[in-house]
Scaffold this active site. Structure first.
Site, PDB file in Angstrom:
ATOM      1  N   ASP A  52       6.506   0.922   4.378  1.00  0.00           N
ATOM      2  CA  ASP A  52       6.192  -0.391   3.825  1.00  0.00           C
ATOM      3  C   ASP A  52       5.749  -0.258   2.364  1.00  0.00           C
ATOM      4  OD1 ASP A  52       3.596  -0.344   6.259  1.00  0.00           O
ATOM      5  OD2 ASP A  52       3.564   0.602   4.286  1.00  0.00           O
ATOM      6  N   ASP A  54       3.226  -1.608  -0.473  1.00  0.00           N
ATOM      7  CA  ASP A  54       2.007  -2.350  -0.801  1.00  0.00           C
ATOM      8  C   ASP A  54       1.925  -2.562  -2.302  1.00  0.00           C
ATOM      9  OD1 ASP A  54       1.417  -2.188   1.867  1.00  0.00           O
ATOM     10  OD2 ASP A  54       0.053  -0.485   1.659  1.00  0.00           O
ATOM     11  N   ASP A 139      -8.839   6.255  -1.070  1.00  0.00           N
ATOM     12  CA  ASP A 139      -9.378   7.426  -0.370  1.00  0.00           C
ATOM     13  C   ASP A 139      -8.936   8.753  -0.989  1.00  0.00           C
ATOM     14  OD1 ASP A 139      -6.772   6.949   0.478  1.00  0.00           O
ATOM     15  OD2 ASP A 139      -7.187   7.287   2.609  1.00  0.00           O
TER      16      ASP A 139
HETATM   17  P1  ATP Z   1       1.078   5.249   5.732  1.00  0.00           P
HETATM   18  O1  ATP Z   1       2.399   5.625   5.192  1.00  0.00           O
HETATM   19  O2  ATP Z   1       0.635   6.133   6.837  1.00  0.00           O
HETATM   20  O3  ATP Z   1       0.891   3.783   6.006  1.00  0.00           O
HETATM   21  P2  ATP Z   1      -0.644   4.665   3.516  1.00  0.00           P
HETATM   22  O4  ATP Z   1      -1.069   5.519   2.357  1.00  0.00           O
HETATM   23  O5  ATP Z   1       0.155   3.441   3.210  1.00  0.00           O
HETATM   24  O6  ATP Z   1       0.081   5.606   4.549  1.00  0.00           O
HETATM   25  P3  ATP Z   1      -2.524   2.882   4.748  1.00  0.00           P
HETATM   26  O7  ATP Z   1      -3.467   3.171   5.864  1.00  0.00           O
HETATM   27  O8  ATP Z   1      -1.401   1.940   4.983  1.00  0.00           O
HETATM   28  O9  ATP Z   1      -1.964   4.292   4.282  1.00  0.00           O
HETATM   29  O10 ATP Z   1      -3.400   2.410   3.510  1.00  0.00           O
HETATM   30  C1  ATP Z   1      -2.834   1.937   2.283  1.00  0.00           C
HETATM   31  C2  ATP Z   1      -3.631   2.425   1.099  1.00  0.00           C
HETATM   32  O11 ATP Z   1      -4.951   1.852   1.119  1.00  0.00           O
HETATM   33  C3  ATP Z   1      -3.852   3.934   1.057  1.00  0.00           C
HETATM   34  O12 ATP Z   1      -2.800   4.589   0.417  1.00  0.00           O
HETATM   35  C4  ATP Z   1      -5.159   4.057   0.323  1.00  0.00           C
HETATM   36  O13 ATP Z   1      -4.941   4.021  -1.091  1.00  0.00           O
HETATM   37  C5  ATP Z   1      -5.915   2.810   0.700  1.00  0.00           C
HETATM   38  N1  ATP Z   1      -6.831   3.034   1.843  1.00  0.00           N
HETATM   39  C6  ATP Z   1      -6.559   2.887   3.159  1.00  0.00           C
HETATM   40  N2  ATP Z   1      -7.612   3.152   3.948  1.00  0.00           N
HETATM   41  C7  ATP Z   1      -8.620   3.464   3.097  1.00  0.00           C
HETATM   42  C8  ATP Z   1      -9.988   3.834   3.289  1.00  0.00           C
HETATM   43  N3  ATP Z   1     -10.528   3.944   4.520  1.00  0.00           N
HETATM   44  N4  ATP Z   1     -10.726   4.086   2.178  1.00  0.00           N
HETATM   45  C9  ATP Z   1     -10.193   3.983   0.935  1.00  0.00           C
HETATM   46  N5  ATP Z   1      -8.919   3.645   0.703  1.00  0.00           N
HETATM   47  C10 ATP Z   1      -8.127   3.386   1.754  1.00  0.00           C
HETATM   48 MG    MG Z   2       0.755   1.883   4.641  1.00  0.00          MG
END
Ligand code: ATP
Ligand code: MG
Length: 437
Positions: A52, A54, A139
């Site tokens: 996805d 963002d 994070d």
């Molecule tokens: P995935 O491909 O597994 O979805 P992702 O990096 O998109 O990985 P998400 O959980 O969808 O992970 O979160 C989106 C973004 O939001 C992360 O890349 C990070 O920058 C931020 N984020 C998510 N959870 C946290 C957290 N607990 N603390 C700080 N930042 C966070």
């Molecule tokens: Mg994600």
């Protein structure tokens, strides 16, 4: 802030969804900043296909909502906007700002304070800020890269590019402080190390044993959400290894963790279940958490059932009440929904019926909706080295008998498309062949 121009990175607009490009361009037309951010940028830089896209912007949720018909403001802890673009949902997040009275350079957009508990846990986080402020609130350094689709540049405020190159999972800022703010970040560190096959940065790893106990404060429902991401994303086995190595499994399944570390057969069963989940996901088959949970909690359930049998309970009754007690205990830590715990317990209770090998009842069992999952589970137990009287072979052979080929089979939980599933085609039962009437 480091700016990496288009000729110094490998992201191409071609690999970004039309919906995401449209959302960003409309935000820019309305004089807002808009960047692709987080997992999408990270996965594009690694040459993968993001699941996805963002977007981060300086527009407030209300401003975003006003720009897009069919958008919705959601979330409480973090308010974000879901913008529907055809079949896609694009998540748009307003830059987050500083906390605790640190002045934001965007004072005009501050919409009230953030809140912390006494332990430093972040409860609410709706202070808006700038790109730089947004970056340092994320994070991991590799999750904090921003791509500008207008000039094709990547913006890096936290050495994310450097950590991509050294393949390192590194917390932004002071790891102890960031883990205290949100202990789930420790689980995310383990997950991304497994997913990306990166090493965990030394300082980040060193803080985990100091902070792991804080995971006890996390609501059980959030832990279950995180469990799904950890184990239902196609890299469960590697994630499991990371969790064990960093002593984090104990905060999800305390009793299982204790048992697995002492019992190599139980460990082999869990590994086999993880591997088979990963393989099914890779093959585009559906998966259910019930099966994995059945493996994780089986060793403790079996142990309790054995105690109950020694006390004089009949085997079926012992398994039933052991299942009940183990689930009741587990959900105080991790909120397993009943739609998963019920099929899980059925898989357990079915083991006894399969092991009895009563061939008069065999055809009836074959038609039971849990047969497939229970049979798969039996094979994993045997593969792990459990003593079952070797009945797996009987069932394999029994299903292949011509008179059993056209039985209506069998909706196993490993075929149902509940949460964590929905990945592609329904699996056809392996042993079923087309029959002519
Ligand atoms: P995935 O491909 O597994 O979805 P992702 O990096 O998109 O990985 P998400 O959980 O969808 O992970 O979160 C989106 C973004 O939001 C992360 O890349 C990070 O920058 C931020 N984020 C998510 N959870 C946290 C957290 N607990 N603390 C700080 N930042 C966070
Ligand atoms: Mg994600």
């Amino acid at each position: 802030m480091k700016v990496i121009p288009r000729d110094q990175h490998c992201i191409s607009r071609k690999n970004i969804s039309d919906g995401a490009l449209k959302v960003m361009s409309r935000l820019r037309q309305a004089d807002h900043e808009a960047y692709l951010v987080g997992g999408a940028v990270r996965d594009l830089l690694l040459g993968g296909h993001p699941k996805d896209f963002d977007i981060a912007t300086d527009a407030t949720p209300e401003e975003v909502h006003a720009l897009f018909r069919g958008s919705r403001i959601i979330g409480r802890r973090f308010r974000i906007v879901h913008v529907r673009m055809g079949r896609e949902i694009i998540e748009v997040t307003t830059f987050r700002g500083h906390h605790d009275g640190e002045p934001s350079t965007r004072a005009s957009k501050v919409k009230g304070p953030s809140h912390r508990s006494e332990q430093g846990l972040l409860l609410r986080d709706n202070v808006f800020g700038t790109l730089e402020e947004d970056a340092v609130r994320r994070d991991l350094t590799v999750n904090a890269l921003y791509y500008d689709a207008a000039n094709f540049a990547v913006y890096d405020h936290v050495h994310g590019m450097q950590d991509m190159e050294r393949r390192s999972v590194c917390i932004i800022g002071d790891p102890d402080e960031r883990f205290r703010e949100d202990p789930v970040r420790m689980l995310r560190v383990a997950r991304f190390a497994a997913k990306l096959e990166f090493d965990i940065d030394e300082d980040t790893a060193a803080a985990i044993p100091r902070c792991a106990h804080l995971l006890r404060e996390i609501p059980s429902a959030r832990l279950f959400d995180e469990f799904l991401k950890l184990f239902m994303s196609g890299y469960a086995e590697r994630t499991f290894d990371e969790l064990l190595e960093h002593n984090l499994l104990a905060y999800l399944f305390p009793d299982s963790d204790y048992e697995l570390r002492r019992n190599s057969v139980a460990m082999a069963l869990v590994r086999a279940a993880m591997r088979s989940t990963d393989i099914r996901i890779q093959a585009g088959k559906t998966v259910t958490p019930a099966f994995l949970l059945a493996a994780l909690l089986w060793p403790v359930t079996e142990r309790l059932a054995e105690q109950l049998r020694e006390r004089g309970d009949a085997p079926v009754a012992a398994m039933h009440s052991a299942g009940q007690q183990i689930v009741a205990g587990a959900v105080t830590t991790i909120a397993i929904p009943r739609r998963f715990s019920l099929p899980m317990r059925e898989i357990w209770e079915f083991q006894l019926r399969l092991q009895r090998g009563d061939s008069r009842k065999a055809r009836e069992l074959l038609q039971n909706r849990r047969f497939r999952a229970a049979y798969d589970f039996l094979l994993l137990r045997e593969e792990a080295g459990e003593e079952t009287g070797d009945v797996g072979g009987f069932w394999t052979e029994f299903q292949e008998r011509p008179e059993n080929q056209n039985l209506p089979m069998i909706d196993s939980p490993s075929d149902s498309a509940e949460d964590g599933g929905g990945r592609g085609r329904r699996r056809r039962p392996r042993k079923r062949r087309p029959t002519s009437p």
